[in-house]
Design an enzyme around this catalytic site. Structure first.
Site, mmCIF file in Angstrom:
data_model
loop_
_atom_site.group_PDB
_atom_site.id
_atom_site.type_symbol
_atom_site.label_atom_id
_atom_site.label_comp_id
_atom_site.label_asym_id
_atom_site.label_seq_id
_atom_site.Cartn_x
_atom_site.Cartn_y
_atom_site.Cartn_z
ATOM 1 N N GLU A 50 79.939 35.113 -52.281
ATOM 2 C CA GLU A 50 78.729 35.917 -52.147
ATOM 3 C C GLU A 50 77.586 35.195 -52.847
ATOM 4 O OE1 GLU A 50 76.811 40.339 -52.926
ATOM 5 O OE2 GLU A 50 78.158 39.515 -54.426
ATOM 6 N N GLU A 75 74.831 33.758 -58.762
ATOM 7 C CA GLU A 75 73.638 34.490 -59.210
ATOM 8 C C GLU A 75 72.871 33.602 -60.197
ATOM 9 O OE1 GLU A 75 71.929 37.374 -58.472
ATOM 10 O OE2 GLU A 75 70.622 36.573 -60.023
ATOM 11 N N ASP A 125 66.150 38.189 -51.705
ATOM 12 C CA ASP A 125 64.710 38.450 -51.794
ATOM 13 C C ASP A 125 64.053 38.048 -50.465
ATOM 14 O OD1 ASP A 125 65.007 39.134 -54.553
ATOM 15 O OD2 ASP A 125 65.217 36.996 -54.966
ATOM 16 N N LYS A 129 55.492 37.845 -48.089
ATOM 17 C CA LYS A 129 54.177 37.222 -47.814
ATOM 18 C C LYS A 129 54.364 35.827 -47.216
ATOM 19 C CE LYS A 129 51.530 39.733 -51.182
ATOM 20 N NZ LYS A 129 51.398 39.904 -52.605
ATOM 21 N N ASP A 161 67.021 44.897 -45.909
ATOM 22 C CA ASP A 161 66.214 46.076 -45.571
ATOM 23 C C ASP A 161 64.882 45.653 -44.950
ATOM 24 O OD1 ASP A 161 65.735 45.006 -48.324
ATOM 25 O OD2 ASP A 161 63.926 46.211 -48.017
HETATM 26 C C1 LIG Z 1 67.348 41.834 -54.384
HETATM 27 S S1 LIG Z 1 68.628 41.218 -55.402
HETATM 28 C C2 LIG Z 1 70.103 41.750 -54.545
HETATM 29 C C3 LIG Z 1 71.280 41.850 -55.472
HETATM 30 C C4 LIG Z 1 72.584 42.381 -54.863
HETATM 31 N N1 LIG Z 1 73.054 41.520 -53.786
HETATM 32 C C5 LIG Z 1 72.430 43.776 -54.360
HETATM 33 O O1 LIG Z 1 72.424 43.981 -53.128
HETATM 34 O O2 LIG Z 1 72.329 44.699 -55.180
HETATM 35 C C6 LIG Z 1 68.593 39.484 -55.030
HETATM 36 C C7 LIG Z 1 69.350 38.645 -56.045
HETATM 37 O O3 LIG Z 1 69.406 37.301 -55.593
HETATM 38 C C8 LIG Z 1 69.267 36.443 -56.693
HETATM 39 N N2 LIG Z 1 68.805 35.138 -56.194
HETATM 40 C C9 LIG Z 1 67.663 34.914 -55.511
HETATM 41 N N3 LIG Z 1 67.547 33.601 -55.214
HETATM 42 C C10 LIG Z 1 68.659 32.983 -55.709
HETATM 43 C C11 LIG Z 1 69.094 31.645 -55.740
HETATM 44 N N4 LIG Z 1 68.360 30.672 -55.180
HETATM 45 N N5 LIG Z 1 70.257 31.362 -56.346
HETATM 46 C C12 LIG Z 1 70.996 32.359 -56.934
HETATM 47 N N6 LIG Z 1 70.624 33.656 -56.934
HETATM 48 C C13 LIG Z 1 69.468 33.973 -56.338
HETATM 49 C C14 LIG Z 1 68.260 37.161 -57.573
HETATM 50 O O4 LIG Z 1 68.296 36.719 -58.919
HETATM 51 C C15 LIG Z 1 68.692 38.618 -57.422
HETATM 52 O O5 LIG Z 1 69.638 38.997 -58.391
#
Ligand SMILES: C[S@@+](CC[C@H](N)C(=O)[O-])C[C@H]1O[C@@H](n2cnc3c(N)ncnc32)[C@H](O)[C@@H]1O
Length: 220
Positions: A50, A75, A125, A129, A161
């Site tokens: 994941e 993460e 994420d 934008k 979403d």
């Molecule tokens: C919106 S959160 C979603 C977390 C989880 N999957 C959930 O659905 O509750 C997005 C996560 O992706 C991580 N993330 C974003 N870009 C990343 C990257 N390049 N490498 C590792 N983690 C990343 C962020 O730190 C954040 O914890």
């Protein structure tokens, strides 16, 4: 244990690649990544990764449900890695390896070709934008790596979403992967639920569930 009981193993000045207690630390801004072999537990019949694991809720549940699968949580925010780690330790989970670092560094330097059965990404994420679009996952290079690391019957699950991000992913995956479901709004069976899933659902947002198969599956 509490999340804060896991402390970051080195200062910025002393940062290095390190595997400790089934956590692989990949710090940013190293001059060299290529020489280190983290000996990832990939020599397993079923490997499930994941990306963007957040606080780990979703993958912890999966690891509990499927003790015969080797899971990986990736993460980059250490505050969230601490949460995944403490859940793993408190529940005595043995089949979850954690990567504390950036997905792109993991893909670029450490994940071998044909090593992963399934990749899941829940609520990455969306960077809505246009001027931030370079930060989105699912650029050409990312998709090429995903195609490379997946085994022959490899699958990708992507849940979001964000309507525009969903379309962005659909476009990026076209050609390399086959979409296995027509209606993205129909939830995947027994998929589980994450922190962000519940958050967006509680705000009445629509959720898009993508399920892809690596293209070679369909040409054989
Ligand atoms: C919106 S959160 C979603 C977390 C989880 N999957 C959930 O659905 O509750 C997005 C996560 O992706 C991580 N993330 C974003 N870009 C990343 C990257 N390049 N490498 C590792 N983690 C990343 C962020 O730190 C954040 O914890």
């Amino acid at each position: 244990m509490k999340p804060k009981d896991l402390t970051y193993p080195f200062s910025f000045k002393d940062r290095r690649l390190l595997v400790e207690n089934d956590v692989f630390y990949i710090p940013n801004y190293l001059s060299e990544y290529g020489e280190f072999d983290p000996q990832l537990p990939l020599d397993h019949p079923r490997v499930f990764i994941e990306f963007c694991s957040g606080n780990g809720e979703w993958i912890i549940q999966k690891a509990l449900e499927h003790p015969n699968i080797q899971f990986f949580a990736v993460e980059k925010l250490f505050l969230r890695v601490q949460k995944i780690y403490s859940k793993r330790e408190n529940l005595g989970i043995k089949n979850l390896f954690i990567v504390s670092g950036d997905i792109n560094l993991l893909l670029e330097h450490f994940l071998p070709t044909n090593s992963v059965d399934t990749l899941a990404i829940n609520f990455p994420d969306p960077w809505p934008k246009e001027r931030h679009s370079k930060n989105r996952l699912f650029h050409k290079n990312f998709v090429a790596h995903v195609q490379r690391i997946l085994k022959k019957r490899g699958a990708v699950f992507l849940v979001t979403d964000d309507t525009h991000f969903s379309a962005w992913v659909s476009q990026a995956m076209e050609g390399e992967f086959t979409l296995l479901k027509e209606d993205l709004k129909i939830p995947l069976e027994n998929y589980g639920s994450s922190f962000f899933q519940r958050l967006w659902e509680s705000k009445g947002k629509e959720i898009y569930y993508h399920h892809y198969a690596k293209r070679d599956l369909c040409s054989t």
